[in-house]
Scaffold this motif. Structure first.
Motif, mmCIF file in Angstrom:
data_model
loop_
_atom_site.group_PDB
_atom_site.id
_atom_site.type_symbol
_atom_site.label_atom_id
_atom_site.label_comp_id
_atom_site.label_asym_id
_atom_site.label_seq_id
_atom_site.Cartn_x
_atom_site.Cartn_y
_atom_site.Cartn_z
ATOM 1 N N GLY A 1 15.742 -9.167 4.933
ATOM 2 C CA GLY A 1 16.705 -8.595 5.645
ATOM 3 C C GLY A 1 16.604 -7.412 6.860
ATOM 4 O O GLY A 1 17.313 -7.429 7.762
ATOM 5 N N SER A 2 15.379 -7.400 7.124
ATOM 6 C CA SER A 2 15.285 -6.411 7.261
ATOM 7 C C SER A 2 14.179 -6.604 9.004
ATOM 8 O O SER A 2 14.137 -8.161 9.156
ATOM 9 N N ASP A 3 14.238 -5.963 10.157
ATOM 10 C CA ASP A 3 13.761 -6.649 11.794
ATOM 11 C C ASP A 3 12.193 -6.187 11.398
ATOM 12 O O ASP A 3 11.617 -5.606 12.317
ATOM 13 N N ALA A 4 11.665 -5.680 10.050
ATOM 14 C CA ALA A 4 10.704 -5.217 9.987
ATOM 15 C C ALA A 4 9.435 -6.176 10.952
ATOM 16 O O ALA A 4 9.572 -7.267 10.372
ATOM 17 N N ASN A 5 7.990 -5.773 11.782
ATOM 18 C CA ASN A 5 7.001 -6.543 11.664
ATOM 19 C C ASN A 5 6.423 -7.048 10.975
ATOM 20 O O ASN A 5 6.332 -6.300 9.725
ATOM 21 N N ASP A 6 5.209 -7.490 11.397
ATOM 22 C CA ASP A 6 4.559 -8.476 9.937
ATOM 23 C C ASP A 6 3.433 -6.449 9.589
ATOM 24 O O ASP A 6 3.419 -7.068 8.921
ATOM 25 N N THR A 7 3.047 -5.913 10.598
ATOM 26 C CA THR A 7 2.002 -4.483 9.766
ATOM 27 C C THR A 7 3.439 -3.727 9.133
ATOM 28 O O THR A 7 3.173 -3.744 8.197
ATOM 29 N N GLU A 8 4.482 -3.879 9.681
ATOM 30 C CA GLU A 8 5.578 -2.895 8.503
ATOM 31 C C GLU A 8 5.952 -3.443 7.166
ATOM 32 O O GLU A 8 6.421 -3.219 6.379
ATOM 33 N N LEU A 9 5.879 -5.238 7.571
ATOM 34 C CA LEU A 9 6.555 -5.829 6.331
ATOM 35 C C LEU A 9 6.067 -6.131 5.004
ATOM 36 O O LEU A 9 5.731 -5.468 4.584
ATOM 37 N N ALA A 10 4.007 -5.920 5.460
ATOM 38 C CA ALA A 10 3.124 -5.205 4.679
ATOM 39 C C ALA A 10 3.293 -4.327 4.047
ATOM 40 O O ALA A 10 2.535 -4.105 3.003
ATOM 41 N N ARG A 11 3.453 -3.030 5.344
ATOM 42 C CA ARG A 11 3.560 -1.813 4.793
ATOM 43 C C ARG A 11 4.048 -1.847 3.472
ATOM 44 O O ARG A 11 4.210 -1.206 2.314
ATOM 45 N N THR A 12 5.638 -2.387 3.816
ATOM 46 C CA THR A 12 6.649 -2.061 2.902
ATOM 47 C C THR A 12 6.376 -3.071 1.496
ATOM 48 O O THR A 12 5.910 -2.135 0.113
ATOM 49 N N ILE A 13 5.740 -4.240 1.830
ATOM 50 C CA ILE A 13 4.907 -4.429 -0.346
ATOM 51 C C ILE A 13 3.659 -4.429 -0.338
ATOM 52 O O ILE A 13 4.002 -3.809 -1.488
ATOM 53 N N VAL A 14 3.331 -3.341 0.094
ATOM 54 C CA VAL A 14 2.192 -2.209 -0.577
ATOM 55 C C VAL A 14 2.835 -1.351 -1.216
ATOM 56 O O VAL A 14 2.639 -0.976 -2.367
ATOM 57 N N TYR A 15 3.824 -0.836 -0.192
ATOM 58 C CA TYR A 15 4.325 0.338 -1.250
ATOM 59 C C TYR A 15 4.969 -0.617 -1.885
ATOM 60 O O TYR A 15 5.129 1.035 -3.348
ATOM 61 N N MET A 16 5.658 -1.471 -2.745
ATOM 62 C CA MET A 16 6.407 -1.600 -3.434
ATOM 63 C C MET A 16 5.167 -2.482 -5.023
ATOM 64 O O MET A 16 5.575 -1.707 -5.797
#
Length: 144
Positions: free
Chosen positions: A115-130
């Motif tokens: 549900g975000s507007d994250a680009n691929d790098t931001e999305l990957a960072r979020t997945i890594v964080y979680m």
């Protein structure tokens, strides 16, 4: 007797109209613009994604706190809770690429990109964080 009742009804009607006019502030009933001004909200709240970091991209933690945490903190719709190693283990086994595919497409109740507007790098960072908070040791992708 009939005239008395008619006078009483007429007086009541005049009273109702007078009270209505006072309640309307003496404005005509058809003044829609004035009515809209009287009932207009005093404030408005808009939710937006966090602003990009100085490097032009948001961190995984920023996106998690702004968007993902709404479901992953409480386990809404069976979302794996942050830090729940047992729930995250099968997901972590997919690797970062597998988790990215799921996140991009959406999975179960989670919409595409969470549900975000994250680009691929931001999305990957979020997945890594979680995932890393839940037992993984993924390497965070560098900015592009």
């Amino acid at each position: 007797m009939v005239h008395s009742n008619i006078r009483t009804l007429a007086a009541a009607g005049v009273l109702v109209l007078s009270v209505s006019a006072i309640a309307m502030g003496g404005r005509p009933a058809g003044d829609a613009e004035a009515a809209n001004q009287r009932i207009a909200p005093v404030a408005r709240v808009e939710l937006a994604a966090p602003a990009a970091a100085a490097g032009g991209e948001r961190s995984g933690e920023q996106i998690y706190k702004a968007i993902c945490g709404a479901c992953h903190e409480a386990g809404v719709a069976n979302a794996p809770k942050l830090g729940d190693k047992a729930a995250w283990a099968p997901r972590i086994a997919l690797g970062l690429d597998g988790l990215m595919k799921s996140a991009i497409a959406g999975k179960n109740a989670m919409p595409p990109r969470g549900g975000s507007d994250a680009n691929d790098t931001e999305l990957a960072r979020t997945i890594v964080y979680m995932a890393n908070k839940s037992g993984a040791s993924f390497k965070e992708p560098a900015a592009k």
